[in-house]
Design a protein around this motif. Structure first.
Motif, mmCIF file in Angstrom:
data_model
loop_
_atom_site.group_PDB
_atom_site.id
_atom_site.type_symbol
_atom_site.label_atom_id
_atom_site.label_comp_id
_atom_site.label_asym_id
_atom_site.label_seq_id
_atom_site.Cartn_x
_atom_site.Cartn_y
_atom_site.Cartn_z
ATOM 1 N N ALA A 178 0.869 4.004 -2.880
ATOM 2 C CA ALA A 178 0.556 5.413 -2.580
ATOM 3 C C ALA A 178 1.604 6.338 -3.185
ATOM 4 C CB ALA A 178 0.442 5.625 -1.074
ATOM 5 N N LYS A 181 -6.520 1.787 -7.115
ATOM 6 C CA LYS A 181 -6.606 2.411 -5.791
ATOM 7 C C LYS A 181 -7.661 1.701 -4.935
ATOM 8 C CE LYS A 181 -7.329 6.935 -3.657
ATOM 9 N NZ LYS A 181 -7.646 8.343 -3.928
ATOM 10 N N ARG A 220 0.834 -1.210 0.000
ATOM 11 C CA ARG A 220 0.000 0.000 0.000
ATOM 12 C C ARG A 220 0.870 1.261 0.000
ATOM 13 N NH1 ARG A 220 -3.545 -3.016 3.740
ATOM 14 N NH2 ARG A 220 -5.360 -3.605 2.527
#
Length: 124
Positions: free
Chosen positions: A7, A53, A3
């Motif tokens: 990001a 996402k 993650r």
């Protein structure tokens, strides 16, 4: 970890597209009739990124990413290749080093840490 990496990638690519759309391509368009594909690809890429996402927000294992990531890279890598093989040579051909440097300077001046870190990595 995945993650966090996503990001950073997400931020970097959005920053990259924003800089191209707001700074690089309009500057180049003052002298060059650019292929529209260099910017119209962004819409499809951003749509794929938004799908990724959502996947990353509920991810429990990497296998869940296989199809979406494969589709994303199948679009992203040719787009980046076109930028490197078409846009940058045109910039170098139609702008002096100082003029091109001023354009890139605007991009670096507006850059976010994820994007700048990526530049520095490739500078060696």
């Amino acid at each position: 970890a995945m993650r966090s990496i996503w990001a950073c990638h997400y931020e970097h690519v959005h920053d990259h597209h924003t800089n191209e759309d707001a700074i690089m391509m309009p500057s180049m368009a003052t002298r060059i009739n650019l292929p529209a594909k260099l910017t119209t690809d962004h819409e499809g890429l951003v749509a794929r990124m938004e799908g990724l996402k959502v996947l990353f927000s509920s991810l429990t294992n990497a296998t869940q990413l296989n199809l979406a990531w494969s589709e994303y890279t199948a679009c992203m890598l040719p787009h980046l290749f076109e930028e490197e093989q078409i846009a940058l040579p045109l910039l170098r051909a139609f702008f002096t080093p100082a003029e091109g440097g001023a354009i890139v300077g605007k991009i670096l001046g507006a850059g976010k840490p994820a994007a700048l870190g990526s530049f520095f990595y490739w500078f060696g």
